[in-house]
Write an enzyme that holds these catalytic residues in place. Sequence first.
Site, PDB file in Angstrom:
ATOM      1  N   LEU A  20       0.816  -1.214   0.000  1.00  0.00           N
ATOM      2  CA  LEU A  20       0.000   0.000   0.000  1.00  0.00           C
ATOM      3  C   LEU A  20       0.854   1.271   0.000  1.00  0.00           C
ATOM      4  CD1 LEU A  20      -2.644   1.636   0.553  1.00  0.00           C
ATOM      5  CD2 LEU A  20      -2.391   1.008   2.957  1.00  0.00           C
ATOM      6  N   GLY A  22       4.292   1.525  -0.259  1.00  0.00           N
ATOM      7  CA  GLY A  22       5.335   1.469  -1.280  1.00  0.00           C
ATOM      8  C   GLY A  22       4.829   1.913  -2.647  1.00  0.00           C
ATOM      9  N   TYR A 145       2.657  -7.998  17.225  1.00  0.00           N
ATOM     10  CA  TYR A 145       3.004  -6.994  16.207  1.00  0.00           C
ATOM     11  C   TYR A 145       3.448  -5.690  16.864  1.00  0.00           C
ATOM     12  CZ  TYR A 145       2.247  -3.750  12.274  1.00  0.00           C
ATOM     13  OH  TYR A 145       2.399  -2.795  11.298  1.00  0.00           O
ATOM     14  N   PRO A 172       2.481   6.292  11.313  1.00  0.00           N
ATOM     15  CA  PRO A 172       1.262   6.752  10.648  1.00  0.00           C
ATOM     16  C   PRO A 172       0.021   6.252  11.396  1.00  0.00           C
ATOM     17  CG  PRO A 172       2.419   5.110   9.302  1.00  0.00           C
ATOM     18  CD  PRO A 172       3.063   5.133  10.646  1.00  0.00           C
ATOM     19  N   ASN A 174      -4.170   5.180  10.682  1.00  0.00           N
ATOM     20  CA  ASN A 174      -4.709   4.166   9.760  1.00  0.00           C
ATOM     21  C   ASN A 174      -4.571   4.598   8.304  1.00  0.00           C
ATOM     22  OD1 ASN A 174      -5.859   3.676  12.417  1.00  0.00           O
ATOM     23  ND2 ASN A 174      -7.138   2.160  11.423  1.00  0.00           N
ATOM     24  N   LYS A 196     -16.775  -5.007   1.060  1.00  0.00           N
ATOM     25  CA  LYS A 196     -18.119  -5.413   1.486  1.00  0.00           C
ATOM     26  C   LYS A 196     -19.218  -4.602   0.794  1.00  0.00           C
ATOM     27  CE  LYS A 196     -17.802  -7.412   6.095  1.00  0.00           C
ATOM     28  NZ  LYS A 196     -18.152  -7.156   7.508  1.00  0.00           N
TER      29      LYS A 196
END
Length: 323
Positions: A20, A22, A145, A172, A174, A196
């Site tokens: 995303l 990159g 994580y 960052p 979200n 969705k």
Amino acid sequence: MTEVTEPVTKRILVTGGTGLVGKAIEKVVADGEGRPDEEWIFLSSRDADLTNAAETKALFELHKPTHVIHLAAMVGGLFKNIRYNLDFWRRNIHINDNVLHSAYETGVQKVVSCLSTCIFPDKTTYPIDETMVHNGPPHSSNFGYSYAKRMIDIQNRGYFEQHGCRFTAVIPTNVFGPHDNFNIEDGHVLPGLIHKVYLAKQSGSALTVWGTGKPRRQFIYSLDLARLFIWVLREYDEVEPIILSVGEEEEVSIKEAAEAIAQAMDFKGELLFDTTKADGQFKKTASNAKLRRYLPNFQFTPFRQAVKETCAWFSANYASARK
């Protein structure tokens, strides 16, 4: 008269270069933000297994970067994190140690690594800022994580104190945009909702949002984040991390985000909330005061415009984006 071209003095290696962020950096560089003295190299997991120290070192010796943007990581949404905390810890610890140590060993001048707001303590005061990273345990849902990402900050400090390395990190909020992981099961909330809504519109059914819709998030468009990453690489000289985010007043609820997506995709169906599903953290409000001290006039893309562009990209690239 022949034009004098500027010699390339910066070789910038981007790990996780096909993800995303990159892809967003690659687009921003291609669209005019790149400079003549810079060569940009975008790598993916196919180029090397960064959990393997020898492969990582060989990669650095092959490309000889002067600068690195380190984006590669094992990532996933809330439910994947809950299931695989150990895997998230081990894989990310290996990746980060191998990248930072190879950068040190091959004389890289600067590394900018990517952290996440989920590294902050679960029990805290808001807004959170850069000084609070290590003030208590992160949320239990993704401790593997979160702790692995926190250790980048510890390692950066160590390389600076022992070797004078200019290794830093950004945090960052979200991120979303084209080339995101739109997987409904293990992607993040916004791309999952986009997928969705797309399916609900196709089938003429209601949209079911997991959780109550009440949690609040600051969303940053990947192309805005890309421009900020490039600024950090060139101009930001602190080892201490910096939060890259829209302001606190830009926070939106998951319900508002779902409504923005429905509007962008012209979805006229009903919105339902499955309250049997976990909400995760209620909020993670981050302060961008430090960023604003450096860049008081930086213009963020308005949320609804960014959502509209992302939805349009997803619809146009559905066959490849949905995987």
